[in-house]
Enzyme design. Sequence first.
Site, PDB file in Angstrom:
ATOM      1  N   ARG A   1     -10.580   0.178   0.211  1.00 17.84           N
ATOM      2  CA  ARG A   1     -10.212  -0.925  -0.688  1.00 17.84           C
ATOM      3  C   ARG A   1      -9.536  -2.085   0.039  1.00 17.84           C
ATOM      4  O   ARG A   1      -9.004  -3.003  -0.578  1.00 17.84           O
ATOM      5  CB  ARG A   1      -9.274  -0.378  -1.784  1.00 17.84           C
ATOM      6  CG  ARG A   1     -10.001   0.548  -2.748  1.00 17.84           C
ATOM      7  CD  ARG A   1      -9.085   1.465  -3.509  1.00 17.84           C
ATOM      8  NE  ARG A   1      -9.847   2.318  -4.426  1.00 17.84           N
ATOM      9  CZ  ARG A   1     -10.549   3.411  -4.052  1.00 17.84           C
ATOM     10  NH1 ARG A   1     -10.558   3.790  -2.779  1.00 17.84           N
ATOM     11  NH2 ARG A   1     -11.229   4.118  -4.942  1.00 17.84           N
TER      12      ARG A   1
ATOM     13  N   HIS B   1       7.882   9.853  -2.474  1.00 19.22           N
ATOM     14  CA  HIS B   1       8.455   8.765  -3.273  1.00 19.22           C
ATOM     15  C   HIS B   1       7.379   8.006  -4.053  1.00 19.22           C
ATOM     16  O   HIS B   1       7.670   7.021  -4.711  1.00 19.22           O
ATOM     17  CB  HIS B   1       9.158   7.744  -2.363  1.00 19.22           C
ATOM     18  CG  HIS B   1      10.397   8.249  -1.726  1.00 19.22           C
ATOM     19  ND1 HIS B   1      10.453   9.456  -1.083  1.00 19.22           N
ATOM     20  CD2 HIS B   1      11.626   7.702  -1.625  1.00 19.22           C
ATOM     21  CE1 HIS B   1      11.681   9.613  -0.610  1.00 19.22           C
ATOM     22  NE2 HIS B   1      12.403   8.574  -0.931  1.00 19.22           N
TER      23      HIS B   1
ATOM     24  N   THR C   1       3.799  10.308   0.891  1.00 19.92           N
ATOM     25  CA  THR C   1       5.158  10.024   0.429  1.00 19.92           C
ATOM     26  C   THR C   1       5.488  10.728  -0.887  1.00 19.92           C
ATOM     27  O   THR C   1       4.768  10.593  -1.867  1.00 19.92           O
ATOM     28  CB  THR C   1       5.424   8.502   0.281  1.00 19.92           C
ATOM     29  OG1 THR C   1       6.668   8.338  -0.366  1.00 19.92           O
ATOM     30  CG2 THR C   1       4.344   7.794  -0.498  1.00 19.92           C
TER      31      THR C   1
ATOM     32  N   PHE D   1      -0.155  -8.183  -8.979  1.00 21.79           N
ATOM     33  CA  PHE D   1       0.054  -6.818  -8.456  1.00 21.79           C
ATOM     34  C   PHE D   1      -1.135  -6.448  -7.563  1.00 21.79           C
ATOM     35  O   PHE D   1      -2.137  -5.933  -8.053  1.00 21.79           O
ATOM     36  CB  PHE D   1       0.158  -5.889  -9.677  1.00 21.79           C
ATOM     37  CG  PHE D   1       0.475  -4.453  -9.404  1.00 21.79           C
ATOM     38  CD1 PHE D   1       1.780  -3.997  -9.355  1.00 21.79           C
ATOM     39  CD2 PHE D   1      -0.549  -3.524  -9.251  1.00 21.79           C
ATOM     40  CE1 PHE D   1       2.071  -2.655  -9.157  1.00 21.79           C
ATOM     41  CE2 PHE D   1      -0.271  -2.178  -9.041  1.00 21.79           C
ATOM     42  CZ  PHE D   1       1.037  -1.743  -8.993  1.00 21.79           C
TER      43      PHE D   1
ATOM     44  N   CYS E   1       0.855  -1.191   0.000  1.00 21.42           N
ATOM     45  CA  CYS E   1       0.000   0.000   0.000  1.00 21.42           C
ATOM     46  C   CYS E   1       0.889   1.238   0.000  1.00 21.42           C
ATOM     47  O   CYS E   1       1.683   1.434   0.925  1.00 21.42           O
ATOM     48  CB  CYS E   1      -0.890  -0.028   1.242  1.00 21.42           C
ATOM     49  SG  CYS E   1      -1.819   1.496   1.468  1.00 21.42           S
ATOM     50  N   VAL E   2       0.787   2.031  -1.052  1.00 22.85           N
ATOM     51  CA  VAL E   2       1.557   3.278  -1.138  1.00 22.85           C
ATOM     52  C   VAL E   2       0.557   4.428  -1.170  1.00 22.85           C
ATOM     53  O   VAL E   2      -0.355   4.446  -2.006  1.00 22.85           O
ATOM     54  CB  VAL E   2       2.455   3.310  -2.395  1.00 22.85           C
ATOM     55  CG1 VAL E   2       3.480   4.440  -2.274  1.00 22.85           C
ATOM     56  CG2 VAL E   2       3.167   1.995  -2.607  1.00 22.85           C
TER      57      VAL E   2
HETATM   58  N1  RBF Z   1       6.580   1.679   1.361  1.00 22.72           N
HETATM   59  C1  RBF Z   1       5.277   1.376   1.190  1.00 22.72           C
HETATM   60  O1  RBF Z   1       4.943   0.196   1.028  1.00 22.72           O
HETATM   61  N2  RBF Z   1       4.317   2.355   1.188  1.00 22.72           N
HETATM   62  C2  RBF Z   1       4.618   3.666   1.353  1.00 22.72           C
HETATM   63  O2  RBF Z   1       3.690   4.506   1.352  1.00 22.72           O
HETATM   64  C3  RBF Z   1       5.983   4.033   1.515  1.00 22.72           C
HETATM   65  N3  RBF Z   1       6.335   5.327   1.657  1.00 22.72           N
HETATM   66  C4  RBF Z   1       7.657   5.642   1.788  1.00 22.72           C
HETATM   67  C5  RBF Z   1       8.045   6.988   1.929  1.00 22.72           C
HETATM   68  C6  RBF Z   1       9.363   7.315   2.051  1.00 22.72           C
HETATM   69  C7  RBF Z   1       9.742   8.765   2.180  1.00 22.72           C
HETATM   70  C8  RBF Z   1      10.353   6.290   2.034  1.00 22.72           C
HETATM   71  C9  RBF Z   1      11.820   6.641   2.148  1.00 22.72           C
HETATM   72  C10 RBF Z   1      10.000   4.986   1.914  1.00 22.72           C
HETATM   73  C11 RBF Z   1       8.646   4.634   1.807  1.00 22.72           C
HETATM   74  N4  RBF Z   1       8.267   3.293   1.690  1.00 22.72           N
HETATM   75  C12 RBF Z   1       6.949   2.979   1.535  1.00 22.72           C
HETATM   76  C13 RBF Z   1       9.234   2.205   1.883  1.00 22.72           C
HETATM   77  C14 RBF Z   1       9.836   1.675   0.590  1.00 22.72           C
HETATM   78  O3  RBF Z   1       8.902   0.839  -0.074  1.00 22.72           O
HETATM   79  C15 RBF Z   1      11.098   0.841   0.919  1.00 22.72           C
HETATM   80  O4  RBF Z   1      10.791  -0.124   1.883  1.00 22.72           O
HETATM   81  C16 RBF Z   1      12.230   1.712   1.456  1.00 22.72           C
HETATM   82  O5  RBF Z   1      12.471   2.808   0.601  1.00 22.72           O
HETATM   83  C17 RBF Z   1      13.528   0.900   1.587  1.00 22.72           C
HETATM   84  O6  RBF Z   1      13.923   0.393   0.326  1.00 22.72           O
END
Ligand code: RBF
Length: 166
Positions: free
Chosen positions: A135, A96, A94, A121, A88-89
């Site tokens: 969701r 990123h 973020t 996915f 979940c992102v």
């Molecule tokens: N991983 C997720 O699964 N969901 C996120 O919303 C998410 N946000 C992140 C925001 C930042 C600023 C960073 C640095 C990492 C985030 N990650 C997130 C972790 C990423 O998937 C991964 O585990 C790390 O970047 C280490 O490779």
Amino acid sequence: MKKTNLSEHNAAEVPNGAHYRIGVVVAEWNSDITNALAQGALDTLLHYGVAADNIPIVHVPGSFELTTGADLMLKNDSTLDAVICIGCVIQGETRHFDFICEAVSQGLTNVALKHEKPVIFSLLTTNDMQQALDRAGGKHGNKGVEGAVTALKMVAMQRQLEQQKR
Ligand code: RBF
């Protein structure tokens, strides 16, 4: 087909998974959401006949690591028929967001082609936490259920093509 609910599916069209072995990779980021997605996937696989012993589950720190998790699972267990990747992102939380979503979608595609196995996915990519909750068992269903149904259909499709091979 346009779905209004991620859990919605026609049970008559879902293959029986009694002889399937399907791995699940779960990202720990936003674990309230990803655990609910994993539960949805697990319940659905069991419902359609996959044995609990044939559903190995591994956890990875974040969604970015789903690619490596799926690759390592397939590399170390040649009896797996498919892998469901759950994460979940959340965009609002973020910067990123675009990098992670792009890397995971491209990465999982590459893993599927490399191993010649379905890699599913089940990644929620939402604007905010409420959309994710909606969701992950909320008003729009559960994307883990959708991922499990997709995995069952893809394994059946692969087996059918292999049987018809000429
Ligand atoms: N991983 C997720 O699964 N969901 C996120 O919303 C998410 N946000 C992140 C925001 C930042 C600023 C960073 C640095 C990492 C985030 N990650 C997130 C972790 C990423 O998937 C991964 O585990 C790390 O970047 C280490 O490779």
